[in-house]
Design an enzyme around this catalytic site. Structure first.
Site, PDB file in Angstrom:
ATOM      1  NE  ARG A 240     144.648   2.590  96.469  1.00 35.04           N
ATOM      2  CZ  ARG A 240     145.038   2.960  97.691  1.00 35.04           C
ATOM      3  NH1 ARG A 240     146.078   2.376  98.260  1.00 35.04           N
ATOM      4  NH2 ARG A 240     144.373   3.890  98.359  1.00 35.04           N
ATOM      5  CD  GLU A 269     143.586  -4.260  97.649  1.00 36.32           C
ATOM      6  OE1 GLU A 269     144.747  -4.472  97.284  1.00 36.32           O
ATOM      7  OE2 GLU A 269     143.284  -3.451  98.542  1.00 36.32           O
ATOM      8  CG  HIS A 287     145.324  -2.402 101.158  1.00 34.86           C
ATOM      9  ND1 HIS A 287     144.718  -2.050  99.975  1.00 34.86           N
ATOM     10  CD2 HIS A 287     145.901  -1.264 101.615  1.00 34.86           C
ATOM     11  CE1 HIS A 287     144.904  -0.764  99.733  1.00 34.86           C
ATOM     12  NE2 HIS A 287     145.634  -0.267 100.724  1.00 34.86           N
TER      13      HIS A 287
HETATM   14  C1  GLV Z   1     145.923   3.001 101.867  1.00 37.42           C
HETATM   15  O1  GLV Z   1     146.137   2.266 100.965  1.00 37.42           O
HETATM   16  C2  GLV Z   1     145.798   4.428 101.728  1.00 37.42           C
HETATM   17  O2  GLV Z   1     145.737   4.911 100.589  1.00 37.42           O
HETATM   18  O3  GLV Z   1     145.752   5.119 102.748  1.00 37.42           O
END
Ligand code: GLV
Length: 327
Positions: A240, A269, A287
């Site tokens: 994250r 983000e 991401h």
């Molecule tokens: C993506 O970042 C998730 O947490 O699935």
């Protein structure tokens, strides 16, 4: 009989909406508009369930303004967009999508590590820019993966998947740090050795971050931690944004405190800090670690089945609350 009402807060696979419509009165957002928190509250009036992604924040203010809400099903394994204690206190079920994305995300962690250490995107930009005129002995010379020391911070399911790829596929020495040490059998499967965070920072040739974001992990990697790493080291973040201090990282990359970074997640983000965008020794992706069609479909199905499981059958499949509130 009236059907429960649910909101699908972001665009999803159309057939998931068809499945949900068999059980619920569905309001969806197939145009994928980005709603403000107030707009989300507005859309949630009268809704008993919501399918969210990591972009929708569910906190005490929203819960107080949406008294009909009973379940928030996140289409993500991470759930730092949920204020879990506030949800439990409000009697609202929270669910996520564990397991279905583990191997896909571990694949991506490894792909980002390889692209970063071997400077693949940088080399491709060079070639596409028409700058390739000759072979040179040190052109885009990067770091080896095979036989190197792989450090993993956060050794849950995805961390273990990355460890297995490194140890079994690339003959890497694997070290990890985690809130708690894994049992001996799991350590043996991953060929991974528990070390202190300091030791991890000092010894890793490649350090992959796979820990959940929380107040405790905010800026777990900042200037002091980067200073402990090898100048030849690679840092990968698929966890994250906010776990890494992006400004400190950009400075470390600029000043060769570490060699390179691969980032799939960013503080604030989808904005990316301009200092990172200005650097060539960082690979940046939007991401997408879990983004394969089969995995995104499995995540959407699990989120939908959590809504059906709870609102229709009183049995959510992957609840996060402790204790689980009842209907
Ligand atoms: C993506 O970042 C998730 O947490 O699935």
């Amino acid at each position: 009989m009236t059907q429960p009402k649910i909101l699908v807060a972001r665009a999803v696979f159309p057939d998931v909406l068809v499945q949900l419509a068999q059980h619920f009165e569905v309001t969806s957002n197939q145009a994928d508009e980005r709603w403000t928190p107030d707009q989300l509250i507005d859309k949630l009036q009268g809704q008993q369930g919501v399918l969210t992604t990591g972009s929708e924040r569910i906190d005490a203010a929203l819960l107080g303004a949406c008294p009909d809400l009973k379940i928030c099903a996140n289409m993500a394994v991470g759930y730092n967009n949920f204020d879990l204690p506030a949800m439990t206190a409000a009697g609202v079920i929270a669910t996520n999508t564990p397991d279905v994305l583990t191997e896909t995300t571990a694949d991506f962690g490894f792909a980002l590590l390889m692209a970063t250490a071997r400077r693949i995107t940088e080399a491709e930009h060079f070639l596409r820019a028409g700058l390739w005129s000759n072979w040179r002995y040190d052109m885009f010379a990067g770091a080896d993966i095979h036989g190197a020391t792989l450090g993993i911070l956060g050794m849950g399911r995805i961390g273990q998947g990355i460890a297995k790829r490194g140890a079994h596929g690339f003959g890497m020495k694997v070290i990890y740090h985690n809130r708690s040490q894994l049992d001996a059998a799991t350590e043996a499967q991953c060929k991974a050795c528990f070390v202190s965070k300091d030791e991890l920072l000092k010894s890793a040739d490649h350090l992959v971050l796979v820990l959940p974001y929380s107040a405790a992990s905010h800026h777990a990697i900042g200037a002091p931690e980067l200073a402990q790493m090898k100048p030849t080291a690679t840092l990968i973040n698929i966890a994250r944004g906010g776990i890494v201090d992006d400004v400190a990282l950009a400075a470390a990359l600029r000043n060769q405190v570490i060699a390179a970074a691969g980032l799939d997640v960013f503080e604030g983000e989808p904005r990316v800090h301009p200092d990172l965008l200005a650097l060539s020794n960082v690979v940046l992706t939007p991401h997408i670690a879990s983004a394969t069609l089969p995995t995104r479909r499995a995540m959407a199905n699990l989120a939908a089945n959590n809504l059906i499981g709870y609102l229709i059958n009183q049995q959510p499949l992957t609840p996060l609350n402790d204790p689980v509130p009842f209907v």
